[in-house]
Design a protein around this motif. Structure first.
Motif, mmCIF file in Angstrom:
data_model
loop_
_atom_site.group_PDB
_atom_site.id
_atom_site.type_symbol
_atom_site.label_atom_id
_atom_site.label_comp_id
_atom_site.label_asym_id
_atom_site.label_seq_id
_atom_site.Cartn_x
_atom_site.Cartn_y
_atom_site.Cartn_z
ATOM 1 N N UNK A 1 0.832 -1.209 0.000
ATOM 2 C CA UNK A 1 0.000 0.000 0.000
ATOM 3 C C UNK A 1 0.864 1.255 0.000
ATOM 4 N N UNK A 2 0.548 2.186 -0.896
ATOM 5 C CA UNK A 2 1.245 3.462 -0.935
ATOM 6 C C UNK A 2 2.556 3.449 -1.693
ATOM 7 N N UNK A 3 2.960 2.299 -2.229
ATOM 8 C CA UNK A 3 4.224 2.211 -2.972
ATOM 9 C C UNK A 3 3.920 2.068 -4.473
ATOM 10 N N UNK A 4 4.889 1.586 -5.224
ATOM 11 C CA UNK A 4 4.734 1.390 -6.667
ATOM 12 C C UNK A 4 5.894 0.515 -7.137
ATOM 13 N N UNK A 5 6.045 0.397 -8.458
ATOM 14 C CA UNK A 5 7.136 -0.421 -8.996
ATOM 15 C C UNK A 5 8.507 0.080 -8.562
ATOM 16 N N UNK A 6 8.603 1.363 -8.179
ATOM 17 C CA UNK A 6 9.911 1.879 -7.774
ATOM 18 C C UNK A 6 10.468 1.119 -6.579
ATOM 19 N N UNK A 7 9.581 0.477 -5.811
ATOM 20 C CA UNK A 7 10.005 -0.281 -4.641
ATOM 21 C C UNK A 7 10.950 -1.425 -5.016
ATOM 22 N N UNK A 8 10.874 -1.853 -6.280
ATOM 23 C CA UNK A 8 11.709 -2.975 -6.751
ATOM 24 C C UNK A 8 12.908 -2.480 -7.555
ATOM 25 N N UNK A 9 13.249 -1.195 -7.464
ATOM 26 C CA UNK A 9 14.248 -0.620 -8.362
ATOM 27 C C UNK A 9 15.578 -1.357 -8.316
ATOM 28 N N UNK A 10 15.975 -1.842 -7.146
ATOM 29 C CA UNK A 10 17.237 -2.584 -7.035
ATOM 30 C C UNK A 10 17.022 -4.094 -7.089
ATOM 31 N N UNK A 11 15.928 -4.574 -6.517
ATOM 32 C CA UNK A 11 15.686 -6.018 -6.432
ATOM 33 C C UNK A 11 15.338 -6.624 -7.783
ATOM 34 N N UNK A 12 14.477 -5.951 -8.563
ATOM 35 C CA UNK A 12 14.029 -6.527 -9.832
ATOM 36 C C UNK A 12 15.180 -6.841 -10.791
ATOM 37 N N UNK A 13 16.151 -5.934 -11.002
ATOM 38 C CA UNK A 13 17.254 -6.284 -11.909
ATOM 39 C C UNK A 13 18.068 -7.489 -11.438
ATOM 40 N N UNK A 14 18.206 -7.657 -10.121
ATOM 41 C CA UNK A 14 18.930 -8.816 -9.606
ATOM 42 C C UNK A 14 18.158 -10.101 -9.901
ATOM 43 N N UNK A 15 16.851 -10.067 -9.719
ATOM 44 C CA UNK A 15 16.030 -11.250 -9.999
ATOM 45 C C UNK A 15 15.922 -11.508 -11.502
ATOM 46 N N UNK A 16 16.036 -10.439 -12.305
ATOM 47 C CA UNK A 16 15.941 -10.574 -13.757
ATOM 48 C C UNK A 16 17.108 -11.364 -14.343
ATOM 49 N N UNK A 17 18.143 -11.592 -13.565
ATOM 50 C CA UNK A 17 19.241 -12.453 -14.015
ATOM 51 C C UNK A 17 18.814 -13.910 -14.068
ATOM 52 N N UNK A 18 17.686 -14.239 -13.413
ATOM 53 C CA UNK A 18 17.213 -15.621 -13.344
ATOM 54 C C UNK A 18 15.773 -15.791 -13.853
ATOM 55 N N UNK A 19 14.985 -14.714 -13.834
ATOM 56 C CA UNK A 19 13.566 -14.792 -14.125
ATOM 57 C C UNK A 19 13.141 -13.718 -15.131
#
Length: 308
Positions: free
Chosen positions: A54-72
């Motif tokens: 609640x109250x956030x957006x995709x920016x919350x994943x700004x660092x985590x998403x690229x790390x996970x994108x190495x596998x998914x």
């Protein structure tokens, strides 16, 4: 490449507020369930769905998403009314309404995620989707998840207060105005028990300065009901990993331990010294936990042993 979208509810504007949005290269606008959604898709491999709180957006994943994108292949939408996604009618801002809308979005995108991860209220939406059959992942990761009703005195006054605030057209405008005051957003983040870098603070400021975004967050809180979800948690089919920050001042890490006793086979990891936004504070560590959990439950192939 993302195309511009016009918000009629005083929410953030993509061209003005999203010109340097984290992971913008993966952004697009997709129509599903009668809404225009802002969705980010990056990486290659099995599908992994991330839902912010609640109250956030995709920016919350700004660092985590690229790390996970190495596998998914990482799919990260803005929840209805949040960030750059359109706001539906009030009834669809409920837990059930969001779960149904997101299932329709995934169908439109053609994704069947094998791993799902949600922060705070996002974890509750994912659990609801699993229980309703909207998704059938092998693993569900709760990041400081809001999976249990708020108890005690806080539970008795917070929900009525949220309903009162959500009913006022003026409150979101006032909050947005005060958000421009020096130090207000910094105090809001500090109250979660987390410490963010200047970029993280600025991105939250942009959101809180938008009355439409604030109104959506208040409406979501006002319509939130977790009693039925909590009662059905023992029926969760995917394996559950509960990651929590020991310093979380929004949702106590003890809630993760309580949920662990309710869900067969669930596992908890308490991260020392981190707050409610632990995945933004230590994304590398969180990514490692998610990848390891995915491997353990067949969502990723086993890691190849180093050559001797």
């Amino acid at each position: 490449m993302a195309t511009a979208t016009v918000r009629s509810d005083l929410g953030p504007d993509w061209e003005r507020d999203g010109h340097d949005w984290p992971n913008r290269h993966g952004s697009s606008f997709v129509r599903a369930a009668g809404l225009r959604w802002h969705v980010q898709q990056i990486g290659h491999g099995p599908a992994l769905l991330l839902l912010h709180g609640t109250g956030a957006s995709t920016h919350s994943w700004r660092h985590l998403a690229p790390l996970l994108a190495e596998h998914f292949t990482v799919i990260a939408p803005d929840l209805p009314g949040h960030g750059f996604s359109e706001t539906p009618e009030r009834a669809r801002m409920s837990l059930d309404g969001m779960a149904s809308g997101l299932a329709a979005l995934l169908h439109t995108l053609g994704h069947r995620p094998v791993v799902v991860g949600g922060h705070s209220a996002g974890a509750a939406v994912l659990a609801r989707m699993c229980l309703d059959g909207g998704i059938a992942p092998a693993a569900l990761v709760s990041l400081n998840g809001a999976l249990l009703p708020i108890g005690g005195r806080a539970g008795r006054w917070m929900l009525p207060l949220a309903r009162l605030l959500a009913a006022s057209a003026m409150v979101p405008r006032l909050v947005a105005r005060f958000a421009r005051t020096q130090g207000m957003v910094e105090r809001m983040i500090a109250d979660t028990g987390s410490t963010l870098d200047p970029q993280g603070v600025e991105l939250y400021r942009r959101l809180v300065c938008s009355p439409g975004h604030v109104a959506a967050a208040l409406t979501m809180m006002a319509g939130w009901r977790l009693e039925r979800l909590a009662a059905e948690l023992p029926q969760l089919a995917p394996r559950l990993l509960l990651i929590a920050g020991s310093n979380d001042r929004t949702i106590a890490s003890s809630d993760a331990e309580r949920v662990k006793t309710m869900v067969p086979g669930a596992r908890t990891v308490i991260m020392p010294g981190l707050g409610h936004l632990a995945h933004e504070e230590r994304p590398q560590d969180v990514a490692g936990l998610i990848v390891e959990f995915a491997r353990d439950h067949g969502a990723l192939p086993p890691e190849l042993a180093a050559a001797e």
